[in-house]
Design a protein around this motif. Structure first.
Motif, PDB file in Angstrom:
ATOM      1  N   HIS A  23       0.843  -1.205   0.000  1.00 55.02           N
ATOM      2  CA  HIS A  23       0.000   0.000   0.000  1.00 55.02           C
ATOM      3  C   HIS A  23       0.874   1.250   0.000  1.00 55.02           C
ATOM      4  CE1 HIS A  23      -3.936   1.839   1.797  1.00 55.02           C
ATOM      5  NE2 HIS A  23      -3.518   2.475   0.741  1.00 55.02           N
ATOM      6  N   TRP A  26       2.460   1.723  -3.443  1.00 54.52           N
ATOM      7  CA  TRP A  26       1.464   2.216  -4.392  1.00 54.52           C
ATOM      8  C   TRP A  26       1.246   3.720  -4.182  1.00 54.52           C
ATOM      9  CZ3 TRP A  26      -4.306   2.170  -3.167  1.00 54.52           C
ATOM     10  CH2 TRP A  26      -5.058   2.626  -4.247  1.00 54.52           C
ATOM     11  N   LEU A  27       1.064   4.118  -2.947  1.00 50.47           N
ATOM     12  CA  LEU A  27       0.850   5.527  -2.620  1.00 50.47           C
ATOM     13  C   LEU A  27       2.063   6.369  -3.022  1.00 50.47           C
ATOM     14  CD1 LEU A  27      -0.906   7.688  -1.184  1.00 50.47           C
ATOM     15  CD2 LEU A  27       0.235   7.027   0.935  1.00 50.47           C
ATOM     16  N   ALA A  79      -5.274   6.462  -4.284  1.00 54.60           N
ATOM     17  CA  ALA A  79      -4.345   5.976  -3.260  1.00 54.60           C
ATOM     18  C   ALA A  79      -4.451   6.803  -1.988  1.00 54.60           C
ATOM     19  CB  ALA A  79      -2.910   6.008  -3.801  1.00 54.60           C
TER      20      ALA A  79
END
Length: 158
Positions: A23, A26-27, A79
């Protein structure tokens, strides 16, 4: 109440509100794509002569940069929005990194508002103000992001 601890399930004490590695990546990648496409656009728009690109080629490349920038913004907003229900809510309740988090959220909101102005304000005078504001806020947003990431790693800023 949770079955194991006897404490209310909504409590944040000891709760994990950090992002998973995937995560987080991705962000970060989405935010980096937004920053880099915006920076490349600025270099092409204001400095094309300095880097040896003629005006016509620069305008063509600028158009592609804006298309990539728009796509990156969509991914970054998804995101960013994905961290609000869990990460932001729990960290806020726990009193963790409130100043840097609030600064980052404020910077993202300012980017959204100035970006909206760039896209939807038809008047050239207002467009110029929105453009300069967007670019100035972009520098603040990058700084806010770096400060928040650093504070979460070091635990210094609250």
């Amino acid at each position: 109440m949770t079955a194991q601890s006897g404490t209310p399930a909504h409590t944040v004490r000891g709760a994990s509100f950090g992002l998973s590695r995937g995560h987080r990546h991705w962000l970060y990648r989405a935010m980096l794509a937004v920053a880099l496409t915006g920076l490349v656009w600025m270099v092409l728009h204001y400095g094309h002569g300095l880097i040896g690109v003629d005006g016509h080629a620069a305008r063509s490349a600028e158009a592609w940069c804006m298309k990539l920038h728009g796509a990156a913004v969509m991914a970054a907003l998804v995101a960013f929005g994905s961290v609000l229900p869990h990460h932001v809510r729990l960290a806020w309740r726990a009193g963790r990194h409130r100043r840097s988090g609030a600064g980052l959220i404020s910077a993202v909101l300012a980017m959204v508002l100035t970006g909206y102005g760039l896209y939807y304000l038809g008047d050239e005078d207002w467009h110029d103000y929105a453009s300069w504001s967007h670019q100035a806020v972009a520098a603040l947003a990058v700084a806010a992001c770096l400060i928040h990431v650093r504070s979460s790693r070091k635990g210094r800023i609250r």
